[in-house]
Design a protein around this motif. Structure first.
Motif, short mmCIF file in Angstrom:
data_model
loop_
_atom_site.label_atom_id
_atom_site.label_comp_id
_atom_site.label_asym_id
_atom_site.label_seq_id
_atom_site.Cartn_x
_atom_site.Cartn_y
_atom_site.Cartn_z
N MET A 116 0.85 -1.20 0.00
CA MET A 116 0.00 0.00 0.00
C MET A 116 0.88 1.24 0.00
N PRO A 117 0.50 2.25 -0.77
CA PRO A 117 1.31 3.47 -0.77
C PRO A 117 1.19 4.22 0.56
N ARG A 118 2.15 5.08 0.80
CA ARG A 118 2.08 5.98 1.95
C ARG A 118 2.33 7.39 1.44
N GLY B 121 -0.38 7.93 -7.15
CA GLY B 121 -0.50 8.11 -8.60
C GLY B 121 -1.62 7.30 -9.21
N LEU B 122 -1.96 6.16 -8.63
CA LEU B 122 -3.03 5.35 -9.23
C LEU B 122 -4.33 6.14 -9.25
N GLY B 123 -4.74 6.63 -8.09
CA GLY B 123 -5.98 7.41 -8.03
C GLY B 123 -5.84 8.75 -8.73
N GLN B 124 -4.65 9.33 -8.63
CA GLN B 124 -4.46 10.67 -9.22
C GLN B 124 -4.52 10.65 -10.74
N GLU C 205 -7.82 -2.52 -9.22
CA GLU C 205 -6.46 -2.50 -8.68
C GLU C 205 -6.29 -1.48 -7.54
N SER C 206 -7.31 -0.67 -7.29
CA SER C 206 -7.21 0.29 -6.18
C SER C 206 -6.97 -0.46 -4.88
N CYS C 207 -6.02 0.02 -4.09
CA CYS C 207 -5.70 -0.72 -2.86
C CYS C 207 -6.70 -0.43 -1.75
N GLY C 208 -7.52 0.61 -1.89
CA GLY C 208 -8.58 0.88 -0.94
C GLY C 208 -8.17 1.72 0.26
N LYS C 209 -6.94 2.21 0.24
CA LYS C 209 -6.47 2.94 1.43
C LYS C 209 -7.15 4.30 1.57
N CYS C 210 -7.35 5.00 0.45
CA CYS C 210 -7.95 6.34 0.60
C CYS C 210 -9.32 6.42 -0.07
N THR C 211 -10.19 7.21 0.49
CA THR C 211 -11.60 7.24 0.09
C THR C 211 -11.82 7.72 -1.35
#
Ligand code: SF4
Length: 530
Positions: A300-302, A502-505, A453-459
């Protein structure tokens, strides 16, 4: 004499192992003194299986679309009787005038003549399992020179002068990244190679690793020397078994010849290299998620900062570059930073490797100088659109990139021009689309991919991509509502601006770029005219 079979994943998928067996059997049966060898991907994936015949003193001949059945003709007609099998020839490398009339010359084939193969110069030429082949091609000369003649600071200066920017998508100047890691305080430092290539349609890094693994290893050793690292990791997805296998062998060979290990080539510099296989999560291509995965944690990204250059693997300063970036390093020290910087455009130096797929006549791997136009890649090198249909768009930069229509075909391919047009270089996937492609469905395909592929960490990414996909689904299913286009644009912009990594962005880019250039298709879906 030698017969060389293209044994990259593309060749093997097309039947190269059977061709190899058939050639070996036929050579044994005829009791010929011919060596059979393997090589990586030459780039012409559309002509696999490729077989090359090299007879000393004669032109090198490449045959394409070879099957076990056509092997007998090559052995009998070319190797025994000395006649080229005309109808199977892809190209020949020779001086004009020395050939039979009408034979295609490799250097006159636009697939080759517009390419500039620096990073892929050995792919499809040498046996990737042979360190001796790599050495004969000038391999490890750059490392020798660096260890003998350069201080780490001079290495960094040379990389800065070359203008090399990261080939993984971000385009950050490589020399500055190295300098940050060198200047960071830490008792141990690391270098990591990001080989977690996961974009649909992208196979540049896999092909480089399968075709010339030592080039990447050599680049990593030079980087480690420059930043002061003693250990390095290659993070590679386990779905690339052939690349993993060739890397493992290459690392063993490099260690045996003292290019890796302690006191490399008597310089006093120590560097150890390890492979970490990833489980194929797209998000692990993001550098902080990749680091977490190597550490044994969930990928998961940080938030950044701190950047890996100061606080990376096990909180130590860490330099991360991708496969193609490292493969450029030996080239820079072989031809010199100024010559390297003379290739490409003002802000984008050197070459870029692209994997060209989709509705194009000649799919494959191409390496071109930065600044070439999309039209030259798609029409001159790759032969234009399949079945002579009309070009509609090109998806560039994978699921994070955008779709560019015909009016952008003459856009120079460099980092900044692509961003200004609403796309991005990405790692180098080019998916060509013809007039029959529904752009709304295409956007939905890429969004499904990033949603999964979203890791789900951020809403914003976890929930926002789901909502975007719901809207797209109802549009595609003829249930679109008035105001849906505005909802897509507003929600897409919020996701871009508020996601953590970057994935969500970048995930909404395919949706936003298709709305920008193909709005009428969305409107026709909503008005149920499709
Ligand atoms: Fe995970 Fe998406 Fe947030 Fe990135 S943007 S951290 S992939 S949820």
């Amino acid at each position: 004499p030698r017969v060389i079979v293209g044994m990259g994943t593309c060749g093997i998928a097309a039947g190269a192992k059977k061709v190899w067996e058939a050639i070996s059997q036929e050579i044994r049966r005829q009791n010929l003194d011919v060596e059979v060898r393997q090589t990586g991907c030459l780039g012409m994936c559309h002509r696999e299986v490729l077989v090359e015949v090299r007879i000393p003193g004669q032109p090198k001949v490449i045959y394409g679309n070879i099957s076990p059945e056509s092997v007998k003709r090559i052995v009998q007609e070319h190797l025994v009787e000395g006649r080229i099998v005309k109808d199977l020839v892809v190209g020949m490398e020779a001086e004009k005038g020395t050939l039979l009339e009408g034979m295609p010359l490799l250097e006159e084939n636009p697939f080759w003549s517009k390419q500039l193969r620096l990073v892929t110069r050995n792919c499809g030429i040498i046996d990737p399992d042979s360190i001796d082949d790599y050495l004969k091609a000038g391999g490890y000369q750059s490392l020798r020179r660096v260890l003998a003649e350069y201080t780490p600071e001079e290495v960094i200066a040379e990389v800065k002068n070359s203008g090399l920017r990261g080939r993984g998508g971000g385009g950050f100047p490589t020399g500055i990244k190295w300098e940050s890691t060198r200047n960071a305080v830490g008792d141990r430092k690391y270098v990591i190679c990001n080989a977690d290539e996961g974009d649909p349609g992208a196979f540049m890094d896999r092909s480089i690793l399968e075709g010339d693994p030592h080039a990447v290893i050599e680049g990593m050793i030079i980087a480690a020397y420059a930043v002061g690292a003693r250990d390095g990791y290659i993070y590679i997805r386990a779905e690339y078994p052939l690349a993993v296998h060739r890397l493992m062998r290459a690392i063993d060979q490099a260690r045996e010849r003292n290019f890796l290990g302690d006191n490399i080539l008597g310089s006093g510099f120590n560097f150890h290299l390890y492979i970490k296989q990833g489980a194929g999560a797209f998000v692990c291509g993001e550098e902080t998620a990749l680091i977490a995965s190597i550490e044994g944690n969930r990928g998961m990204p940080r938030p950044r900062p701190p950047f890996p250059a100061t606080k990376g693997l096990w909180d130590r300063p860490t330099n991360i570059n991708n496969v193609e970036t490292y493969a450029n390093i030996p080239v820079i020290f072989r031809i010199g930073a100024s010559e390297f910087a003379s290739i490409g455009t003002e802000q984008s130096k050197g070459t870029k490797v692209f994997a060209v797929t989709g509705k194009v006549k000649k799919t494959g791997l191409v390496e071109v100088p930065m600044g070439i136009t999309l039209r030259e890649i798609i029409f001159d090198i790759c032969g234009g659109i399949k079945d002579d249909k009309k070009f509609k768009a090109v998806q560039i930069g994978g699921p994070s990139g955008g779709c560019l229509p015909e009016q952008h075909l003459d856009l120079p391919v460099d980092y900044d021009s692509l961003i200004s047009a609403g796309a991005m270089m990405g790692s180098g996937g080019l998916v060509v689309l013809d007039e029959n492609t529904c752009m709304v469905e295409l956007a939905r395909y890429f969004l499904q991919f990033t949603r999964n592929e979203s890791c789900g960490k951020c809403t914003p990414c976890r929930e926002g991509l789901k909502r975007l996909l719901e809207i797209l689904n109802r549009i595609v299913n003829g249930k679109g509502e008035k105001g849906d286009l505005d909802r897509l644009i507003t929600l897409g912009s919020v996701i871009i601006n508020t996601s953590l990594c970057g994935l969500g962005q970048s995930a909404p880019n395919p949706v936003l770029s298709t709305i920008r250039y193909f709005r009428s298709e969305y409107e026709m879906h909503i008005e149920k005219k499709f």
